[in-house]
Design a protein around this motif. Sequence first.
Motif, PDB file in Angstrom:
ATOM      1  N   HIS A  26      35.100  38.287  49.924  1.00 53.93           N
ATOM      2  CA  HIS A  26      35.857  38.285  48.678  1.00 53.93           C
ATOM      3  C   HIS A  26      36.794  37.091  48.584  1.00 53.93           C
ATOM      4  N   ILE A  30      34.692  33.566  45.845  1.00 53.82           N
ATOM      5  CA  ILE A  30      35.188  33.485  44.474  1.00 53.82           C
ATOM      6  C   ILE A  30      35.421  32.032  44.115  1.00 53.82           C
ATOM      7  N   THR A  34      37.194  30.831  38.555  1.00 54.11           N
ATOM      8  CA  THR A  34      37.231  32.210  38.087  1.00 54.11           C
ATOM      9  C   THR A  34      38.267  33.024  38.851  1.00 54.11           C
ATOM     10  N   PHE A  35      39.034  32.349  39.638  1.00 53.17           N
ATOM     11  CA  PHE A  35      40.029  33.037  40.457  1.00 53.17           C
ATOM     12  C   PHE A  35      40.826  34.061  39.653  1.00 53.17           C
ATOM     13  N   THR A  38      39.257  37.406  38.760  1.00 58.87           N
ATOM     14  CA  THR A  38      38.902  38.314  39.838  1.00 58.87           C
ATOM     15  C   THR A  38      39.495  39.701  39.601  1.00 58.87           C
ATOM     16  N   SER A  39      38.708  40.707  39.922  1.00 61.95           N
ATOM     17  CA  SER A  39      39.211  42.071  39.772  1.00 61.95           C
ATOM     18  C   SER A  39      40.392  42.293  40.710  1.00 61.95           C
ATOM     19  N   THR A  62      42.632  42.422  36.089  1.00 62.25           N
ATOM     20  CA  THR A  62      42.325  41.191  36.835  1.00 62.25           C
ATOM     21  C   THR A  62      43.599  40.527  37.367  1.00 62.25           C
TER      22      THR A  62
END
Length: 733
Positions: A26, A30, A34-35, A38-39, A62
């Motif tokens: 994880h 990433i 798109t950092f 991230t969820s 997020t």
Amino acid sequence: MYVKVAFFSFLKKLIFYYLYCRTQKHQCTIPMSTFLQTSIEFLKGVGPVKADMLKKELGIHTFSDLLTAYPYRYVDKTRFHRIMDLSNESGEVQLKGILRKLDVLGDGRKKRLVGRLRDETGVIELVWFRGIFWLQNKLEVGKQYVAFGKVNYFNSFLNIAHPEMEEVSEQNLKANLTFAPVYSSTDKLNNKGLDAKGRRSLMSLLLSKMSPADLPENLPEYLIEKMKLIGRHEAVNWIHFPKNQQQLDAATNRLKFEELFFLQMRLLQSKHRRKASIKGYVFSKVGDHFHKFYKERLAFELTGAQKRVVKEIRQDMGMGIQMNRLLQGDVGSGKTVTALLCILIALDNGFQTCLMAPTEILAQQHFVGISEEVDGMDITVAFLSGSIKGKKRKAILERLLEGEIDILIGTHALIEDWVEFKNLGLAITDEQHRFGVKQRASLWKKGKPLPPHILVMTATPIPRTLAMTLYGDLDVSVIDELPPGRKSITTTHRNENHRIRVFGFMKEEIAKGRQIYVVYPLIEESEKLDLKNLMEGYEAISREFPLPDYAISIVHGKMKAKDKEFEMQRFVKGETQIMVATTVIEVGVNVPNASVMVIESTDRFGLSQLHQLRGRVGRGADQSYCILMTDFKLSTDARERIATMVRTNNGFDIAEADLKLRGPGNMEGTQQSGMLNLHIADLGRDGEILRTARAIAQRILDKDAELTHPLNERLRNYMEAMGKKVRSWGRII
Ligand code: ADP
Ligand code: MG
């Protein structure tokens, strides 16, 4: 035996390795860009359970959501207070001292843990009512602590209840010298360790993982310089962990500007794009109907504001671009005749028009009024509402499609699918805040081949900041002048003790030939109770004002349309002197001879509603009065509303007060707007920044509408990225 142990040890290692890989994965897979998407689950220390809770409780899905869940306040831990200096007005303080005593006192519900903290200047009592056992274990007498909490005054001693305690260490002494952010939280989150401290450490972890590249600058250099802003990455860091007030101010300023600026950029760009792409009918001439009406029918001189607005609208409808215009004007400022002049321009250019009002009464009144105004001018006006049915409806629809009807006036029925025009050129809605976005949007479809020009009128003035946002992609016209000769309305606040005097006053006014409204609240949840109040009020008034000297009308929502109309007409014709009603009379009703408005249970009305109601009087030449009746007990809020009403008659002032009292999200007509979900800016307070942001956005788009200039590259990139994210930016009407 040995094999078994070895096997389990191997299995254990395997599981650990797997888990290790998972976390590594994880962290490593990433991509940087798109950092922020991230969820939240993957932030260290969160995991699926807490993530789920953050989503449910706070809508944080997020990293980006967490980042923009800004603190709602800060606790000032930039210094240590001296115990000697404390008073009950010190508020929240940070102390450093030695814990001198720690005892459990009392029992049962009075059980409490009491400690004493001593610094070089004095001693203060610390007290806890919960978590006693845990605290007893954690805290140690004789050690140095940093304590933080609010100073109370209790039994003539100062104390702090439930202070946060941290053992002094070199590290935390430094860390404690901050403005600590406070985030909104819930009990559930608190219980899961996401309390103030938990949230802070999550945030600081996230910030430490985030590089400037994750949060690229979105404002062009020239703007940053001009506005003296700090950078985006810095601002986000400082808004969460400012070192001092200056940093906090700089960060707040930058982020507020950024938020409002992009909001305005989007609104103005969508307006620009719409104008560039949606053509409109060209109403090129001002013809016979208009001139004849203006010269021969108009009973008065238009006010300067009315003239200006007619001109604005005429120009707008003549450019070949579909008009989308909001017409704001205070109650009684003469919007109807302004609208009628625009209708006549449409007619002169061979187009049909429609006028939609939110209630049957108001629509009827427009129908009667406008029919009279244009009587003998060879103009066909028709009325349509849900109550027009069968053959009558069919006939209207046929004539509408044939083009035999020039002006169609009515209620929501106008937007039904089965209503078809031959050539609708102008669609007007009155009191637009009562219509939903969808309803208004369906007017667009009524025009063929082009959408009609749209004019929405509102009698509830909207504060400028809100208008710029809610209606930021519309053009706005304002009638900011009342017709001459209007006397301002005298407003007073009265309670039951004054009842007899109020009745006496009503009698005096009736003796002068005036008419009176008495209005009761009608709120759906308590409809029955309201109806009871209304009927009791009606009876009391009937006793006080008996036949044959007096006649009373009554109108409420539970009556049939026909009966309502009958009662209304009696009042309009002057056959009754008093109109007892619920808020159905709120909008638009026009009886110039009515000079007194008595409002019962005033505290149950909102400011804009009160202003609307008051606007029913003061329409003739006579001095008019508004009497606000309440009980003795009133909330601060209600008091403030009443004071505002007594203080001013100006709808725009009242709207500003309303905005301050209730906040933008709670004002009438704003609930459906996602646009008001601002993270940091506050439309009630940040008017100045908003105006600047809008002016700058306008200037940029005037020169470079699609942001293709290299200097605007950041803007274009950011807006494009945002455009994809925001699901529906929708148009407003
Ligand atoms: P609102 O803006 O609240 O809809 P209306 O259009 O109902 O107000 O106008 C209120 C009253 O003022 C009407 O009786 C109208 O005839 C009158 N009126 C409108 N314009 C003028 C004017 N320029 N001079 C005098 N009276 C006017
Ligand atoms: Mg009106």
